[in-house]
Design a protein around this motif. Structure first.
Motif, PDB file in Angstrom:
ATOM      1  N   THR A   1     -34.495 -11.918  -1.550  1.00 38.61           N
ATOM      2  CA  THR A   1     -33.271 -11.448  -2.202  1.00 38.61           C
ATOM      3  C   THR A   1     -32.060 -12.183  -1.625  1.00 38.61           C
ATOM      4  O   THR A   1     -32.137 -12.767  -0.555  1.00 38.61           O
ATOM      5  CB  THR A   1     -33.061  -9.936  -1.992  1.00 38.61           C
ATOM      6  OG1 THR A   1     -32.864  -9.691  -0.606  1.00 38.61           O
ATOM      7  CG2 THR A   1     -34.262  -9.140  -2.474  1.00 38.61           C
ATOM      8  N   GLY A   2     -30.946 -12.091  -2.324  1.00 39.02           N
ATOM      9  CA  GLY A   2     -29.702 -12.683  -1.820  1.00 39.02           C
ATOM     10  C   GLY A   2     -29.479 -14.078  -2.372  1.00 39.02           C
ATOM     11  O   GLY A   2     -30.390 -14.899  -2.388  1.00 39.02           O
ATOM     12  N   PRO A   3     -28.263 -14.364  -2.827  1.00 39.06           N
ATOM     13  CA  PRO A   3     -27.976 -15.619  -3.528  1.00 39.06           C
ATOM     14  C   PRO A   3     -27.812 -16.863  -2.650  1.00 39.06           C
ATOM     15  O   PRO A   3     -28.013 -17.980  -3.130  1.00 39.06           O
ATOM     16  CB  PRO A   3     -26.637 -15.334  -4.226  1.00 39.06           C
ATOM     17  CG  PRO A   3     -26.410 -13.868  -4.095  1.00 39.06           C
ATOM     18  CD  PRO A   3     -27.150 -13.421  -2.882  1.00 39.06           C
ATOM     19  N   ASN A   4     -27.446 -16.699  -1.386  1.00 36.45           N
ATOM     20  CA  ASN A   4     -26.987 -17.878  -0.631  1.00 36.45           C
ATOM     21  C   ASN A   4     -28.011 -19.003  -0.464  1.00 36.45           C
ATOM     22  O   ASN A   4     -27.654 -20.181  -0.605  1.00 36.45           O
ATOM     23  CB  ASN A   4     -26.408 -17.436   0.711  1.00 36.45           C
ATOM     24  CG  ASN A   4     -25.113 -16.670   0.517  1.00 36.45           C
ATOM     25  OD1 ASN A   4     -24.177 -17.186  -0.081  1.00 36.45           O
ATOM     26  ND2 ASN A   4     -25.063 -15.427   0.970  1.00 36.45           N
ATOM     27  N   PRO A   5     -29.276 -18.713  -0.170  1.00 40.57           N
ATOM     28  CA  PRO A   5     -30.219 -19.828  -0.017  1.00 40.57           C
ATOM     29  C   PRO A   5     -30.399 -20.653  -1.303  1.00 40.57           C
ATOM     30  O   PRO A   5     -30.680 -21.848  -1.247  1.00 40.57           O
ATOM     31  CB  PRO A   5     -31.531 -19.132   0.368  1.00 40.57           C
ATOM     32  CG  PRO A   5     -31.107 -17.836   0.972  1.00 40.57           C
ATOM     33  CD  PRO A   5     -29.890 -17.435   0.207  1.00 40.57           C
TER      34      PRO A   5
ATOM     35  N   LYS B   1     -28.201 -21.616  -3.361  1.00 42.09           N
ATOM     36  CA  LYS B   1     -27.183 -22.672  -3.483  1.00 42.09           C
ATOM     37  C   LYS B   1     -27.722 -23.972  -2.930  1.00 42.09           C
ATOM     38  O   LYS B   1     -27.541 -25.046  -3.496  1.00 42.09           O
ATOM     39  CB  LYS B   1     -25.938 -22.311  -2.639  1.00 42.09           C
ATOM     40  CG  LYS B   1     -25.159 -21.153  -3.151  1.00 42.09           C
ATOM     41  CD  LYS B   1     -23.800 -21.052  -2.493  1.00 42.09           C
ATOM     42  CE  LYS B   1     -23.834 -20.623  -1.075  1.00 42.09           C
ATOM     43  NZ  LYS B   1     -22.576 -20.076  -0.556  1.00 42.09           N
TER      44      LYS B   1
ATOM     45  N   PHE C   1     -36.897  -9.700   6.812  1.00 42.62           N
ATOM     46  CA  PHE C   1     -35.703  -9.425   7.627  1.00 42.62           C
ATOM     47  C   PHE C   1     -36.018  -9.429   9.120  1.00 42.62           C
ATOM     48  O   PHE C   1     -35.208  -9.861   9.930  1.00 42.62           O
ATOM     49  CB  PHE C   1     -35.034  -8.120   7.207  1.00 42.62           C
ATOM     50  CG  PHE C   1     -34.129  -8.298   6.016  1.00 42.62           C
ATOM     51  CD1 PHE C   1     -33.186  -9.319   5.985  1.00 42.62           C
ATOM     52  CD2 PHE C   1     -34.208  -7.450   4.924  1.00 42.62           C
ATOM     53  CE1 PHE C   1     -32.353  -9.513   4.893  1.00 42.62           C
ATOM     54  CE2 PHE C   1     -33.372  -7.621   3.815  1.00 42.62           C
ATOM     55  CZ  PHE C   1     -32.450  -8.666   3.805  1.00 42.62           C
TER      56      PHE C   1
ATOM     57  N   LYS D   1     -34.173 -11.909  12.029  1.00 38.14           N
ATOM     58  CA  LYS D   1     -33.394 -11.350  13.156  1.00 38.14           C
ATOM     59  C   LYS D   1     -34.048 -11.615  14.510  1.00 38.14           C
ATOM     60  O   LYS D   1     -33.663 -11.008  15.505  1.00 38.14           O
ATOM     61  CB  LYS D   1     -33.248  -9.831  12.991  1.00 38.14           C
ATOM     62  CG  LYS D   1     -32.690  -9.382  11.651  1.00 38.14           C
ATOM     63  CD  LYS D   1     -31.235  -9.775  11.498  1.00 38.14           C
ATOM     64  CE  LYS D   1     -30.719  -9.399  10.108  1.00 38.14           C
ATOM     65  NZ  LYS D   1     -29.510 -10.101   9.732  1.00 38.14           N
TER      66      LYS D   1
ATOM     67  N   ARG E   1     -29.202 -15.020   9.695  1.00 37.35           N
ATOM     68  CA  ARG E   1     -29.121 -14.915   8.235  1.00 37.35           C
ATOM     69  C   ARG E   1     -29.668 -16.183   7.597  1.00 37.35           C
ATOM     70  O   ARG E   1     -29.726 -17.227   8.250  1.00 37.35           O
ATOM     71  CB  ARG E   1     -27.675 -14.712   7.795  1.00 37.35           C
ATOM     72  CG  ARG E   1     -27.143 -13.385   8.304  1.00 37.35           C
ATOM     73  CD  ARG E   1     -26.002 -12.892   7.503  1.00 37.35           C
ATOM     74  NE  ARG E   1     -25.745 -11.514   7.887  1.00 37.35           N
ATOM     75  CZ  ARG E   1     -24.855 -10.738   7.314  1.00 37.35           C
ATOM     76  NH1 ARG E   1     -24.131 -11.193   6.336  1.00 37.35           N
ATOM     77  NH2 ARG E   1     -24.689  -9.495   7.714  1.00 37.35           N
ATOM     78  N   VAL E   2     -30.012 -16.085   6.326  1.00 40.67           N
ATOM     79  CA  VAL E   2     -30.450 -17.271   5.602  1.00 40.67           C
ATOM     80  C   VAL E   2     -29.393 -17.638   4.557  1.00 40.67           C
ATOM     81  O   VAL E   2     -28.657 -16.753   4.115  1.00 40.67           O
ATOM     82  CB  VAL E   2     -31.824 -17.027   4.919  1.00 40.67           C
ATOM     83  CG1 VAL E   2     -32.926 -17.008   5.956  1.00 40.67           C
ATOM     84  CG2 VAL E   2     -31.837 -15.764   4.065  1.00 40.67           C
ATOM     85  N   PRO E   3     -29.303 -18.925   4.238  1.00 40.22           N
ATOM     86  CA  PRO E   3     -30.241 -20.006   4.520  1.00 40.22           C
ATOM     87  C   PRO E   3     -30.032 -20.664   5.887  1.00 40.22           C
ATOM     88  O   PRO E   3     -28.984 -20.531   6.506  1.00 40.22           O
ATOM     89  CB  PRO E   3     -29.911 -21.033   3.429  1.00 40.22           C
ATOM     90  CG  PRO E   3     -28.423 -20.896   3.245  1.00 40.22           C
ATOM     91  CD  PRO E   3     -28.169 -19.403   3.381  1.00 40.22           C
TER      92      PRO E   3
ATOM     93  N   GLU F   1     -25.590 -21.830   7.753  1.00 43.05           N
ATOM     94  CA  GLU F   1     -24.429 -21.603   6.881  1.00 43.05           C
ATOM     95  C   GLU F   1     -24.555 -22.516   5.651  1.00 43.05           C
ATOM     96  O   GLU F   1     -24.529 -23.745   5.749  1.00 43.05           O
ATOM     97  CB  GLU F   1     -23.083 -21.839   7.577  1.00 43.05           C
ATOM     98  CG  GLU F   1     -22.648 -20.685   8.479  1.00 43.05           C
ATOM     99  CD  GLU F   1     -22.288 -19.400   7.707  1.00 43.05           C
ATOM    100  OE1 GLU F   1     -21.792 -19.483   6.577  1.00 43.05           O
ATOM    101  OE2 GLU F   1     -22.515 -18.307   8.257  1.00 43.05           O
ATOM    102  N   SER F   2     -24.646 -21.866   4.495  1.00 43.82           N
ATOM    103  CA  SER F   2     -24.940 -22.626   3.273  1.00 43.82           C
ATOM    104  C   SER F   2     -23.917 -23.729   2.994  1.00 43.82           C
ATOM    105  O   SER F   2     -24.285 -24.820   2.540  1.00 43.82           O
ATOM    106  CB  SER F   2     -25.074 -21.685   2.074  1.00 43.82           C
ATOM    107  OG  SER F   2     -23.936 -20.881   1.919  1.00 43.82           O
TER     108      SER F   2
ATOM    109  N   MET G   1     -17.197 -20.129  -0.232  1.00 40.69           N
ATOM    110  CA  MET G   1     -17.756 -19.517   0.980  1.00 40.69           C
ATOM    111  C   MET G   1     -16.916 -18.335   1.476  1.00 40.69           C
ATOM    112  O   MET G   1     -17.442 -17.398   2.063  1.00 40.69           O
ATOM    113  CB  MET G   1     -17.838 -20.565   2.103  1.00 40.69           C
ATOM    114  CG  MET G   1     -18.860 -21.654   1.871  1.00 40.69           C
ATOM    115  SD  MET G   1     -20.548 -21.038   1.882  1.00 40.69           S
ATOM    116  CE  MET G   1     -20.724 -20.485   3.556  1.00 40.69           C
TER     117      MET G   1
HETATM  118  N1  LIG Z   1     -22.147 -17.211   5.070  1.00 42.32           N
HETATM  119  C1  LIG Z   1     -23.585 -17.189   5.089  1.00 42.32           C
HETATM  120  C2  LIG Z   1     -24.093 -15.884   4.511  1.00 42.32           C
HETATM  121  C3  LIG Z   1     -25.582 -15.759   4.682  1.00 42.32           C
HETATM  122  C4  LIG Z   1     -26.109 -14.416   4.214  1.00 42.32           C
HETATM  123  O1  LIG Z   1     -25.409 -13.397   4.262  1.00 42.32           O
HETATM  124  N2  LIG Z   1     -27.362 -14.431   3.784  1.00 42.32           N
HETATM  125  C5  LIG Z   1     -28.031 -13.220   3.369  1.00 42.32           C
HETATM  126  C6  LIG Z   1     -28.981 -13.537   2.221  1.00 42.32           C
HETATM  127  S1  LIG Z   1     -28.088 -14.114   0.811  1.00 42.32           S
HETATM  128  C7  LIG Z   1     -28.823 -12.674   4.538  1.00 42.32           C
HETATM  129  O2  LIG Z   1     -29.385 -13.428   5.298  1.00 42.32           O
HETATM  130  N3  LIG Z   1     -28.868 -11.358   4.662  1.00 42.32           N
HETATM  131  C8  LIG Z   1     -29.589 -10.717   5.726  1.00 42.32           C
HETATM  132  C9  LIG Z   1     -28.698  -9.753   6.464  1.00 42.32           C
HETATM  133  O3  LIG Z   1     -27.609  -9.447   5.976  1.00 42.32           O
HETATM  134  O4  LIG Z   1     -29.097  -9.311   7.498  1.00 42.32           O
HETATM  135  C10 LIG Z   1     -24.098 -18.397   4.272  1.00 42.32           C
HETATM  136  O5  LIG Z   1     -23.521 -18.669   3.223  1.00 42.32           O
HETATM  137  O6  LIG Z   1     -25.071 -19.036   4.710  1.00 42.32           O
END
Ligand SMILES: N[C@@H](CCC(=O)N[C@@H](CS)C(=O)NCC(=O)O)C(=O)O
Length: 221
Positions: free
Chosen positions: A14-18, A20, A39, A43, A55-57, A70-71, A107
């Motif tokens: 889940t989550g959009p950042n990876p 990109k 998760f 961590k 966090r990913v990516p 950091e994406s 960002m």
């Molecule tokens: N600023 C970071 C944000 C990364 C981020 O928040 N990734 C989310 C997935 S989209 C994540 O790893 N979430 C796990 C968490 O919040 O613990 C980036 O753009 O790489």
């Protein structure tokens, strides 16, 4: 590109950042494999030694020895290392700096605010928080308005200059979950230029491929 050893993209279902980063890799036809972490893995070690922020990516490139997180930073790295033909960027001022401006806006102005809308709408334990939901909903509309006005003013199809760049593509994954963030909201009515631009990005083969990959592993966000 065939002599390049596949890069490793660390992601989560889940989550959009990876995604990109995946879009930029696909556009540049750089070989890569995606490792989906849960998760707990994100961590803990060894992942925390790649991204101390947990966090990913994150990206590992055995061709250069680079491990990066950091994406936005990953995208800059990929452009500098693998976009030698300048397919997705300008090489001269002012465009090269304006691309950075839009990437940083994504960002700092899109990702975190849109993410907070998701948090307060769906995940926060206290449900009595309409003011927070309203604030971040308004921020989503504000960022859409920034892009819409810019495109209207310049009359160009992309954010910078006359061609697509990584800056445009960076906005795509969050935009694909807009209907989940603000259900029943038709942004094309309020922001027609944004909508045309978004549609043109969604029609790119590399974007379609990544969104299909995402749909295969992810729920709607
Ligand atoms: N600023 C970071 C944000 C990364 C981020 O928040 N990734 C989310 C997935 S989209 C994540 O790893 N979430 C796990 C968490 O919040 O613990 C980036 O753009 O790489």
């Amino acid at each position: 590109m065939s002599s390049i050893k596949p890069l490793v993209l660390y992601s989560h279902a889940t989550g959009p950042n990876p995604w990109k980063v995946a879009i930029v890799l696909e556009e540049l036809q750089v070989p890569y494999e995606t490792k989906f972490l849960d998760f707990a893995a994100i961590k803990s070690e060894p992942f925390l030694s790649i991204n101390p922020n947990g966090r990913v990516p994150a990206l590992e490139d055995s061709n250069t020895g680079v491990k990066i997180f950091e994406s936005g930073a990953i995208i800059e790295y990929l452009i500098e290392t693998y976009d030698k033909e300048a397919k997705l960027h300008y090489t001269a001022s002012p465009e090269k700096y304006l691309e950075l401006s839009w990437l940083h806006f994504q960002m700092s102005g899109q990702g975190p605010y849109w993410g907070q809308k998701a948090w307060f709408t769906y995940f926060h334990s206290d449900k009595n928080i309409t003011s927070a939901i309203e604030r971040y909903g308004n921020e989503i509309k504000r960022t859409l308005g920034v892009i819409d006005s810019h495109l209207k003013k310049t009359g160009k199809p992309y954010l910078v200059g006359d061609k697509i760049s990584y800056a445009d593509l960076a906005f795509v994954p969050w935009q694909t979950v807009l209907g989940w963030l603000i259900p029943d909201y038709d942004a094309s009515k309020d922001f027609p230029e944004w909508s045309k631009w978004n549609q043109s990005l969604l029609e790119r083969p590399a974007v379609k491929k990544v969104l299909a990959d995402k749909a295969a592993v992810a729920p709607k966000h």
